[in-house]
Design an enzyme around this catalytic site. Structure first.
Site, PDB file in Angstrom:
ATOM      1  CG  HIS A 206      -1.726  -8.742  -0.067  1.00  0.00           C
ATOM      2  ND1 HIS A 206      -0.461  -8.568   0.909  1.00  0.00           N
ATOM      3  CD2 HIS A 206      -1.577  -7.701  -1.613  1.00  0.00           C
ATOM      4  CE1 HIS A 206       0.287  -8.447  -0.823  1.00  0.00           C
ATOM      5  NE2 HIS A 206      -0.484  -8.136  -1.042  1.00  0.00           N
TER       6      HIS A 206
HETATM    7  N1  UDP Z   1       1.809  -3.802   6.863  1.00  0.00           N
HETATM    8  C1  UDP Z   1       0.755  -3.105   7.650  1.00  0.00           C
HETATM    9  N2  UDP Z   1       0.391  -2.880   8.249  1.00  0.00           N
HETATM   10  C2  UDP Z   1      -0.561  -4.708   7.753  1.00  0.00           C
HETATM   11  C3  UDP Z   1       0.557  -5.391   7.224  1.00  0.00           C
HETATM   12  C4  UDP Z   1       1.256  -4.776   6.022  1.00  0.00           C
HETATM   13  O1  UDP Z   1       1.475  -1.587   8.071  1.00  0.00           O
HETATM   14  O2  UDP Z   1      -0.930  -5.178   8.566  1.00  0.00           O
HETATM   15  C5  UDP Z   1       2.963  -3.024   6.079  1.00  0.00           C
HETATM   16  C6  UDP Z   1       4.108  -3.961   5.365  1.00  0.00           C
HETATM   17  O3  UDP Z   1       4.671  -2.897   6.756  1.00  0.00           O
HETATM   18  C7  UDP Z   1       4.782  -2.781   4.496  1.00  0.00           C
HETATM   19  C8  UDP Z   1       3.758  -2.671   3.555  1.00  0.00           C
HETATM   20  O4  UDP Z   1       2.525  -2.656   4.600  1.00  0.00           O
HETATM   21  O5  UDP Z   1       5.485  -2.097   4.790  1.00  0.00           O
HETATM   22  C9  UDP Z   1       3.265  -3.683   2.812  1.00  0.00           C
HETATM   23  O6  UDP Z   1       1.785  -3.602   2.476  1.00  0.00           O
HETATM   24  P1  UDP Z   1       1.620  -4.924   0.987  1.00  0.00           P
HETATM   25  O7  UDP Z   1       2.010  -6.158   1.871  1.00  0.00           O
HETATM   26  O8  UDP Z   1      -0.252  -4.448   1.061  1.00  0.00           O
HETATM   27  O9  UDP Z   1       1.627  -4.965   0.292  1.00  0.00           O
HETATM   28  P2  UDP Z   1       2.428  -5.391  -0.974  1.00  0.00           P
HETATM   29  O10 UDP Z   1       4.273  -5.266  -0.283  1.00  0.00           O
HETATM   30  O11 UDP Z   1       3.111  -7.266  -1.492  1.00  0.00           O
HETATM   31  O12 UDP Z   1       2.534  -4.487  -2.287  1.00  0.00           O
END
Ligand code: UDP
Length: 363
Positions: A206
């Site tokens: 993403h």
């Molecule tokens: N996550 C979720 N469902 C999904 C994809 C990710 O619950 O379909 C959770 C994942 O387990 C983690 C969090 O979202 O706890 C990560 O968020 P994201 O990847 O959106 O953002 P980042 O961590 O890169 O800031």
């Protein structure tokens, strides 16, 4: 005494869940949750409030879309109004999104001290919107709660007063211990998709650097198609990524051998993480969750903020420049394990954050 928590994006709901429950248990500081609306689909927002036992937001701004400046600016104006009405003793923000920066900036201009959870992370890549958000937020925060030694070192090097840096560990580790333990191998999304534990690749993508660059996204999709000949590939699509793929990625066929599914709730996501043969991601949170569940990870980026996992060989970088290199990195990671390290604290980051705020606010 009360504090306002500003949230807006999926990882923030997840991180805040453990701090909110620690605040509720402590009782002395009343938490008012403000949801900016940055993520608004039920499967990007509401599902986490339901699954992780969070109270509904007291304020919902419904602000999403538009450019970074427009979104952040609208949030800034609306958050200021809420803070003027609520008059909290502190504002709590998480991570590195536009909601984080808007919340911190609105508060500091009103002379309300800001607590930043996940402070000090750096990619040293100023092209990332997240890098700008986190550096500015750190600069104007009063309490900087760092998740790792590297984060603490960055702040010290940048001249942050050591009295403002609190190495508490990573709240995502608290969440994994607390809520991740609820997840088994039976039922859930594994059964719905007919996946055998330990026999599939889990993917998330993403970051703007991948979704907004047709060449990089095509490399990722083509590499996943190569893997799909060896094992099922499960890819819960972030809304931004789905939008780009729907618009068509030149030269790629996303339908071939890939399970392209809607975003999952936290519990389904953890089930897929726990039982994957390997995880490929550009998510910060997912890199760490792979490690928490001892699954090898390949990061589809040029750099990572979570360098300790690369050092300990739980994770490796595979910048999406060559289909062959990405596919090879993913297949080579299957069956590997890193060193026994514990870089994210003791799973009590939320307690330590709440304790510090109570002490300093006299609550
Ligand atoms: N996550 C979720 N469902 C999904 C994809 C990710 O619950 O379909 C959770 C994942 O387990 C983690 C969090 O979202 O706890 C990560 O968020 P994201 O990847 O959106 O953002 P980042 O961590 O890169 O800031």
């Amino acid at each position: 005494m009360k504090l306002v928590t500003v949230l807006g994006a999926r990882p923030q709901f997840i991180k805040a869940s453990v701090v909110s429950s620690a605040l509720r248990e402590a009782g002395a500081l009343r938490e008012i949750v403000l949801h900016t609306g940055q993520h608004f689909d039920a499967n990007m927002s509401q599902v986490f409030f339901d699954e992780l036992g969070m109270s509904p937001p007291a304020h919902h701004l419904g602000i999403h879309g538009g450019g970074h400046g427009e979104m952040t600016g609208r949030m800034l104006a609306e958050i200021e109004r809420v803070l003027q009405a609520e008059r909290p003793q502190a504002v709590l923000v998480y991570g590195d999104t536009n909601s984080t920066l808007a919340g911190a900036l609105a508060a500091v201009k009103l002379h309300i001290p800001v607590a930043h959870v996940e402070a000090g992370l750096r990619s040293f890549n100023w092209a990332m919107p997240e890098e700008i958000n986190r550096i500015l937020t750190d600069r104007i925060s009063h309490w900087l709660f760092t998740p790792t030694d590297a984060a603490q070192r960055h702040l010290v090097r940048e001249g942050t007063a050591e009295s403002q840096i609190f190495p508490v560990g990573d709240v995502m580790y608290d969440v994994a211990l607390h809520h991740g333990a609820r997840v088994g191998a039976g039922g859930g999304v594994l059964a719905r998709l007919g996946l055998a534990p330990g026999r599939y690749l889990l993917v998330t993508v993403h970051r703007a650097e991948n979704t907004d660059d047709a060449q990089r996204l095509r490399v990722i999709v083509d590499a996943l198609a190569v893997i799909a000949r060896e094992m099922p590939v499960v890819w819960p699509l972030h809304p931004r990524t789905r939008q780009v793929l729907a618009a068509g990625v030149q030269g790629a066929d996303p339908s071939q051998g890939l399970h392209l599914i809607d975003p999952l709730g936290y519990l389904d996501m953890v089930q897929l993480e726990k039982h994957a043969a390997v995880i490929a991601t550009d998510s910060g949170g997912v890199q760490k969750e792979a490690f928490f569940h001892k699954v090898p990870c390949v990061t589809l980026r040029d750099e990572t903020e979570w360098v300790e996992l690369v050092d300990a060989r739980w994770n490796r970088l595979a910048p999406p420049r060559s289909v062959q290199e990405v596919a090879t990195a993913i297949l080579a990671a299957v069956g590997s394990a890193g060193e026994p390290v514990e870089p994210y604290g003791r799973g009590d980051a939320a307690q330590r954050i709440v304790q510090r705020l109570r002490t300093d606010l006299g609550a």
